[in-house]
Design a protein around this motif. Structure first.
Motif, PDB file in Angstrom:
ATOM      1  N   ASP A   1       0.819  -1.271   0.039  1.00 15.50           N
ATOM      2  CA  ASP A   1       0.003  -0.058   0.128  1.00 15.50           C
ATOM      3  C   ASP A   1       0.868   1.277  -0.024  1.00 15.50           C
ATOM      4  O   ASP A   1       1.696   1.264   0.801  1.00 15.50           O
ATOM      5  CB  ASP A   1      -1.033   0.043   1.187  1.00 15.50           C
ATOM      6  CG  ASP A   1      -1.617  -1.163   1.334  1.00 15.50           C
ATOM      7  OD1 ASP A   1      -2.104  -1.834   0.140  1.00 15.50           O
ATOM      8  OD2 ASP A   1      -2.247  -1.506   2.527  1.00 15.50           O
TER       9      ASP A   1
ATOM     10  N   VAL B   1       0.766   5.561  -0.013  1.00 15.20           N
ATOM     11  CA  VAL B   1      -0.092   6.887   0.192  1.00 15.20           C
ATOM     12  C   VAL B   1       1.050   8.082   0.007  1.00 15.20           C
ATOM     13  O   VAL B   1       1.895   7.975   0.470  1.00 15.20           O
ATOM     14  CB  VAL B   1      -0.516   6.894   1.506  1.00 15.20           C
ATOM     15  CG1 VAL B   1      -1.195   8.211   1.662  1.00 15.20           C
ATOM     16  CG2 VAL B   1      -1.539   5.801   1.934  1.00 15.20           C
TER      17      VAL B   1
ATOM     18  N   SER C   1      -4.207  13.992  -0.644  1.00 16.54           N
ATOM     19  CA  SER C   1      -3.743  12.964  -0.685  1.00 16.54           C
ATOM     20  C   SER C   1      -3.933  11.833  -1.869  1.00 16.54           C
ATOM     21  O   SER C   1      -5.033  11.866  -2.666  1.00 16.54           O
ATOM     22  CB  SER C   1      -4.178  11.874   0.551  1.00 16.54           C
ATOM     23  OG  SER C   1      -5.054  11.734   0.620  1.00 16.54           O
TER      24      SER C   1
ATOM     25  N   THR D   1      -3.355   7.668  -3.180  1.00 12.77           N
ATOM     26  CA  THR D   1      -3.420   6.130  -2.602  1.00 12.77           C
ATOM     27  C   THR D   1      -3.386   5.250  -3.842  1.00 12.77           C
ATOM     28  O   THR D   1      -3.997   5.449  -4.731  1.00 12.77           O
ATOM     29  CB  THR D   1      -4.402   6.001  -1.744  1.00 12.77           C
ATOM     30  OG1 THR D   1      -5.658   5.728  -2.378  1.00 12.77           O
ATOM     31  CG2 THR D   1      -4.699   6.853  -0.603  1.00 12.77           C
TER      32      THR D   1
ATOM     33  N   SER E   1     -10.284   5.673   2.278  1.00 15.78           N
ATOM     34  CA  SER E   1      -8.852   5.146   1.840  1.00 15.78           C
ATOM     35  C   SER E   1      -8.900   3.979   2.825  1.00 15.78           C
ATOM     36  O   SER E   1      -7.664   3.848   3.241  1.00 15.78           O
ATOM     37  CB  SER E   1      -7.902   6.270   2.163  1.00 15.78           C
ATOM     38  OG  SER E   1      -8.022   7.408   1.105  1.00 15.78           O
TER      39      SER E   1
ATOM     40  N   VAL F   1      -6.074   1.276   2.494  1.00 20.50           N
ATOM     41  CA  VAL F   1      -4.423   1.710   2.877  1.00 20.50           C
ATOM     42  C   VAL F   1      -4.474   2.448   4.253  1.00 20.50           C
ATOM     43  O   VAL F   1      -3.439   3.036   4.504  1.00 20.50           O
ATOM     44  CB  VAL F   1      -3.890   2.517   1.578  1.00 20.50           C
ATOM     45  CG1 VAL F   1      -3.874   1.826   0.325  1.00 20.50           C
ATOM     46  CG2 VAL F   1      -4.707   3.861   1.748  1.00 20.50           C
TER      47      VAL F   1
END
Length: 693
Positions: free
Chosen positions: A16, A18, A25, A27, A481, A484
């Motif tokens: 994962d 980010v 953000s 991801t 999200s 993640v």
């Protein structure tokens, strides 16, 4: 401009990634590359930087967590390791505490030590419990052992001498001798890795640190070099099992502290959300591709422990694994992930896990060569996963392969259709997790039904509602999200380091100057370590003493003041100990003497204040993308339900269960017992209907 931060969590199935700058953000998830983990990491980083239109040299901070150390221990892929210990004590790894984790199992199996007996050496030397030399160190014997280690091509050495936690002089001397004779061999000294009493746990922790050190050192070095070659010029931090960040140099020195780095990141993620939602009692449910982790959070903080077991031969039985004495977030972890393999046992019962298909070859539905049915295969057969949009369209799932695998391994043996067999797998993995959650809650003196569940990880939202039904939990939060979550937790974790050292003192013989000198030295050392990663950030310090009534076998943690200490503090220490003892055991022992056994110093950067999530009005208007057919196990028939795209849902929108909410990194299953709405920050909030669940 705000700092550009990047985090990577390498799991058993997915890696994962980010990227975050201020409130914005990005991801992504990519398949883990187990043979060369850095390849998957760099692929994920390149993908996310491209989508954000950023470059490697734009990144200011890179935060990393990995299960590489844990997997190396479980799979026995660590270094060729030797143990040097006090003469007469080389069998402590096999003797352990001489207790049996199952008293009535006549064929009880313990995990094999990572150092076989021919590579365990007794050294003539001896310290007593006060740190006085009883037998001087035989340096010639050490040099002879070093020559043998060189001939045997040993890659790592653990040194654990009796009472080295109180006087490390002999360990330091051996470390110097080995460094001069075997400069390319990694050496772990117990007084640095685990400076505490209890010989078995200290030796086991030191041995495991040595066992994974060459592997982790090579991996972290290769990772650093590849990042630099790609243009990265920022700072690197590593996630520890205790929920804090540490420097690259400390991670290389103490890689054993990273064994639970991913799950610790998940706990930090859940803590941040609990603060935003003002939820004082939270069950954090993290289910990825390989394992499921459950953590209880009270008053926005997880319970911490300093004991952990890896490679258990019996899933829920303490004492059946290899002990590691490090600061760790208290949780229960079981082999119940999306890649966990389902099978029938000798009694024709469905078993799920702990074996995992991981990313290579992966579940059957990935079409990468896997033939055994997994939880993800069952979820796909049940209609919960969108085969065309799984993992952001990166993996085109193959329903026919999933059906064949489920029917061949489970359905045929039980005379069930593929749908019914898949439902059995789904129910079994949910019940396994519910059983683990109940046991964990009881051990913490809590009842799971009084908690709100926060679910994250790629597979958790698929199973969260059903798990909540089994635990009688009425409120479930699926944050944005969620797939993640642990990697997001890395970005919110403080830079910290925790040191625990044995220090014995009876309160009726309280010596404030001795205590102050000891703790101040610990504080200065820990602050220096934290400052190397935190820079000029302000630091906060938390001190604890592990105390017990004289003669007891174990101790409890008690918060103590910062110092300097004075003679009158003896009564203050007694008062806080008895308060903690009363809270835990509902009694105190009048007139019994109390002793300090160990001292803990935790130094970390300060955490930021978080704004509460405001309430929203509930509105209709959620528009489904279409409908899908899912299998209703209770009715034994297919059922048509709406499917929603999460990115089209806005604050306040309501969804009546049953329904499916799809997104790039995960899928949320809203069961018939729940209705859902979208809160002010985009979380999916499931709330039980009036009827009992």
């Amino acid at each position: 401009m705000a700092e550009l931060k990047l985090s990577v969590d390498v799991g058993g199935t997915f890696t994962d990634v980010v990227l975050r700058q201020g409130d914005k953000s990005w991801t992504t998830k990519v398949l883990t590359t187990p043979r060369v983990p850095e390849e998957g990491v760099l692929a994920g980083i390149s993908e996310i930087l491209a989508s954000a239109r950023r470059r490697f040299d734009d990144v200011d901070i890179f935060v990393h967590g990995t299960t590489l150390a844990t997997n190396a221990i479980i799979e026995r892929r660590g270094a060729r390791t030797a143990l040097l210990t006090t003469q007469g004590f080389r069998d402590v790894l096999e003797m352990g505490t001489e207790s049996r984790f199952d008293q009535y199992d006549l064929e009880l199996v313990r995990p094999a030590p990572v150092v076989p007996r021919p590579f365990r050496f007794g050294v003539p030397e001896r310290m007593d419990a006060r740190g006085l030399v009883r037998v001087p160190l035989d340096e010639q014997a050490v040099l002879e052992i070093a020559a043998q280690l060189e001939r045997e091509s040993v890659e790592a050495v653990a040194v654990s001498f009796l009472h080295a936690y109180i006087n490390p002089a002999h360990e330091k001397a051996v470390g110097t001798l080995l460094a001069s004779r075997l400069p390319h061999v990694a050496v772990s000294l117990s007084h640095e890795v685990c400076p505490e009493i209890r010989e078995y746990e200290r030796t086991s922790t030191t041995v495991l640190n040595a066992y994974v050190q060459p592997l982790m050192d090579r991996y972290l070095d290769q990772m650093e070099q590849r990042l630099i070659e790609a243009g990265f010029r920022g700072a690197i931090a590593l996630m520890t099992s205790g929920g804090g960040l540490t420097s690259l140099s400390l991670a290389r020195r103490f890689p054993i502290r990273m064994v639970e780095s991913g799950p610790a990141g998940g706990a930090i993620f859940a803590c941040q959300l609990a603060k935003k939602f003002d939820e004082t009692k939270v069950l954090a449910f993290d289910m990825g591709g390989t394992t499921a982790k459950l953590t209880l959070l009270d008053d926005f903080s997880p319970t911490k422990n300093r004991f952990f077991e890896v490679d258990r031969t019996a899933r829920f039985l303490k004492g059946s694994g290899l002990p590691i004495r490090i600061p760790v977030v208290e949780m229960v972890e079981i082999g119940a992930g999306g890649g966990s393999i389902a099978r029938l046992d000798l009694m024709n019962r469905i078993n799920v896990g702990p074996e995992s298909a991981s990313s290579d070859p992966g579940p059957a539905c990935y079409g990468l060569g896997g033939e055994k049915p997994t939880v993800s295969d069952a979820d796909l057969v049940l209609g919960f996963l969108d085969p065309d949009r799984f993992s952001g369209n990166k993996i085109a799932l193959k329903p026919e392969l999933a059906r064949d695998a489920v029917h061949r391994a489970v359905g045929e043996g039980l005379g069930l259709s593929p749908h019914a067999a898949a439902h059995g797998i789904y129910e079994m993995v949910c019940e396994n997790m519910a059983s683990a959650a109940r046991a964990h809650a009881v051990e913490q003196g809590a009842a799971a039904e009084h908690y709100t569940m926060i679910a994250f990880g790629g597979a958790a939202p698929v199973h969260a509602a059903r798990l909540a039904e089994k635990l009688r939990i009425g409120r479930v939060i699926i944050p944005r999200s969620a797939g993640v979550g642990s990697a997001i937790g890395f970005l919110d974790a403080p830079v910290s380091f925790e040191s625990v050292r044995s220090f014995t003192m009876r309160l009726d013989q309280f010596d404030p100057e001795r205590l102050d000198t000891f703790v101040s030295a610990m504080s200065n050392e820990v602050r220096a370590w934290v400052s190397s990663a935190a820079g000029d950030a302000p630091l906060v310090e938390h001190r604890q003493a592990y105390m017990r009534y004289l003669g007891q076998g174990h101790e409890i943690p008690v918060t103590i003041p910062q110092g300097p200490y004075k003679a009158s503090d003896a009564e203050a220490f007694r008062a806080v100990f008895e308060e903690a003892y009363q809270a835990q055991f509902d009694r105190v022992i009048p007139y019994a003497e109390i002793e300090i056994l160990s001292v803990c110093v935790l130094v970390s950067t300060a955490t930021q204040e978080l704004a509460l999530v405001p309430p929203v009005g509930r509105i209709d208007g959620a528009k489904a993308r279409g409908t899908v057919e899912i299998y209703d196990g209770q009715a034994n028939r297919m059922r048509t339900v709406p499917i929603y795209d999460r990115e089209t849902l806005t604050s306040g929108m309501r969804i009546a269960g049953p329904a499916i909410v799809a997104e790039a990194e995960t899928t949320t299953v809203v069961t018939a017992n729940f209705d859902a709405h979208i809160d002010a920050i985009g979380s999916i909030v499931l709330e039980a209907r009036e009827q009992k669940i």
